[in-house]
Design an enzyme around this catalytic site. Structure first.
Site, mmCIF file in Angstrom:
data_model
loop_
_atom_site.group_PDB
_atom_site.id
_atom_site.type_symbol
_atom_site.label_atom_id
_atom_site.label_comp_id
_atom_site.label_asym_id
_atom_site.label_seq_id
_atom_site.Cartn_x
_atom_site.Cartn_y
_atom_site.Cartn_z
ATOM 1 N N LYS A 34 0.855 -1.196 0.000
ATOM 2 C CA LYS A 34 0.000 0.000 0.000
ATOM 3 C C LYS A 34 0.887 1.242 0.000
ATOM 4 O O LYS A 34 2.112 1.142 0.174
ATOM 5 C CB LYS A 34 -0.931 -0.022 1.210
ATOM 6 N N ARG A 131 -9.204 0.185 16.273
ATOM 7 C CA ARG A 131 -9.208 1.064 15.106
ATOM 8 C C ARG A 131 -10.286 0.524 14.173
ATOM 9 O O ARG A 131 -11.369 1.045 14.129
ATOM 10 C CB ARG A 131 -7.805 1.072 14.476
ATOM 11 N N TYR A 255 17.286 29.729 7.676
ATOM 12 C CA TYR A 255 16.093 30.388 8.218
ATOM 13 C C TYR A 255 16.123 30.386 9.751
ATOM 14 O O TYR A 255 16.515 29.392 10.373
ATOM 15 C CB TYR A 255 14.831 29.647 7.781
#
Ligand SMILES: Cc1ncc(COP(=O)(O)O)c(C=O)c1O
Length: 358
Positions: A34, A131, A255
């Site tokens: 998957k 689940r 950054y």
């Protein structure tokens, strides 16, 4: 030359399937491909597995299975989340897919295809993960459903483990026990173990195992790499240095100026960033390799670039390959440093990454 290359070793896929077979010699293997083969490319991975004699493949949803069928993958394919509409159910039958059914609404949908429809079915039971899955008490009702649908081809019973990657956690044993008790005297094959179940819990191997991560050469167990289990990493992710410059002590990098040079420091810029799949959680100190030497991330990951502290590789030059993960730098270690798991590293690569298959 591509900025970022994922080299995929299909022979390693086949080797890893062999390791699974040695770990679970009495089980058949349903390999999870998957999520685009865990980011490795579902079609080439499925072809390699099919050529090596895998017993079945598992995908999450219909689209993933159809992609494989269109690529002439003929072996059994199971839909781990089942189908979500009557159209999908009909297409699943047409494509000869095995549907993992986890709820009564899915039974109703399959029922509407007619009792004689030739649906390949697994029932998923919830043994504690909470689940997906039917409560264990539903087994007698599910047996009635099978009786009412003589056309269905019933493959068996699946459950999924919540904490198999924790060797000290007895919940896995409890899940296996609950699942086995609920099915005492009941016909049908059993499938329990994912990668962690296969590695750590012999009682979870059952008739079918469902390995995912270990097929790709990585270990789900904390503190362990795939190599420790005799697996071979399948993916090697590389970029290149596009700038190398020296900065004085006290200069800040990137950054938010989040990294400060502690001394005069050679900084390398590699052409890979979060738009390629190097998440911003790859904080300063995460390992990479340049020219066979270990270096570390210095400063924030940007969209297209990372900055590296090259003090460990002082002779590095523009053009040198930068290894993000692969044989010499296990994805498990990089993931742990980046506060994530190898699954997410592999699945997180974007379409900008160039894939090369060996
Ligand atoms: C139901 C089910 N079985 C098996 C697997 C394979 O798991 P792993 O990659 O941990 O082996 C997964 C993956 O999430 C899954 O959801």
């Amino acid at each position: 030359m591509p900025r970022v290359t994922a080299s995929i070793d299909l022979a390693a896929i086949q080797h890893n399937l062999g390791v699974v077979r040695r770990l679970a010699p009495r089980s058949r293997v349903m390999a999870a491909v998957k999520a685009n083969g865990y980011g490795h490319g579902a079609i080439p991975v499925a072809r390699a597995l099919e050529a090596a004699g895998v017993d079945a493949l598992a995908v999450a949803c219909l689209e993933e299975a159809v992609e494989l069928r269109r690529a002439h993958i003929h072996c059994p394919i199971a839909l781990l989340e089942g189908v979500i509409s009557e159209e999908e159910a009909a297409q699943a039958v047409y494509e000869r897919l095995q549907v993992v059914v986890h709820d009564h609404w899915q039974i109703d949908m399959l029922h509407r295809l007619g009792p004689e429809a030739q649906v390949g079915v697994w029932f998923k039971l919830d043994s504690g993960m909470h689940r997906l899955g039917f409560p264990l008490e539903d087994v007698p009702r599910l047996l009635e459903v099978l009786k009412a649908h003589p056309g269905w081809s019933f493959h068996g019973w699946i459950t999924h483990l919540a904490s198999a990657d924790e060797p000290e956690n007895s919940f896995t044993r409890e899940q296996v026990t609950r699942f086995s008790h609920a099915l005492q005297g009941v016909a049908g094959q059993r499938s329990i173990g994912n990668s962690a179940g296969i590695i750590g819990w012999p009682e979870a191997r059952a008739d079918w195992v469902r390995p995912g991560l270990i097929i790709y050469g990585a270990s789900p167990m904390p503190g362990q790499t795939g190599a420790d289990l005799g697996l071979r990493p399948v993916m090697r992710l590389e970029s290149r240095l596009i700038a190398v410059r020296d900065f004085e002590a006290g200069e800040t990098i990137g950054y938010a100026q989040s990294w400060t040079c502690p001394e005069r420091t050679r900084i390398g810029v590699a052409a890979v960033g979060y738009a390629d799949g190097i998440h911003r959680t790859f904080r300063s100190g995460t390992a990479a390799r340049v020219g066979g030497r270990q270096v570390t991330y210095a400063g924030r990951v940007s969209m297209d670039m990372i900055t590296l502290d090259l003090r460990g590789a002082p002779d590095a030059r523009v053009g040198d390959p930068v290894l993000l993960w692969g044989d010499e730098l296990p994805a498990e270690h990089v993931a742990a440093q980046a506060g994530t798991i190898p699954y997410e590293l592999f699945c997180g690569l974007t379409q900008r990454v160039h894939f090369r298959y060996r």
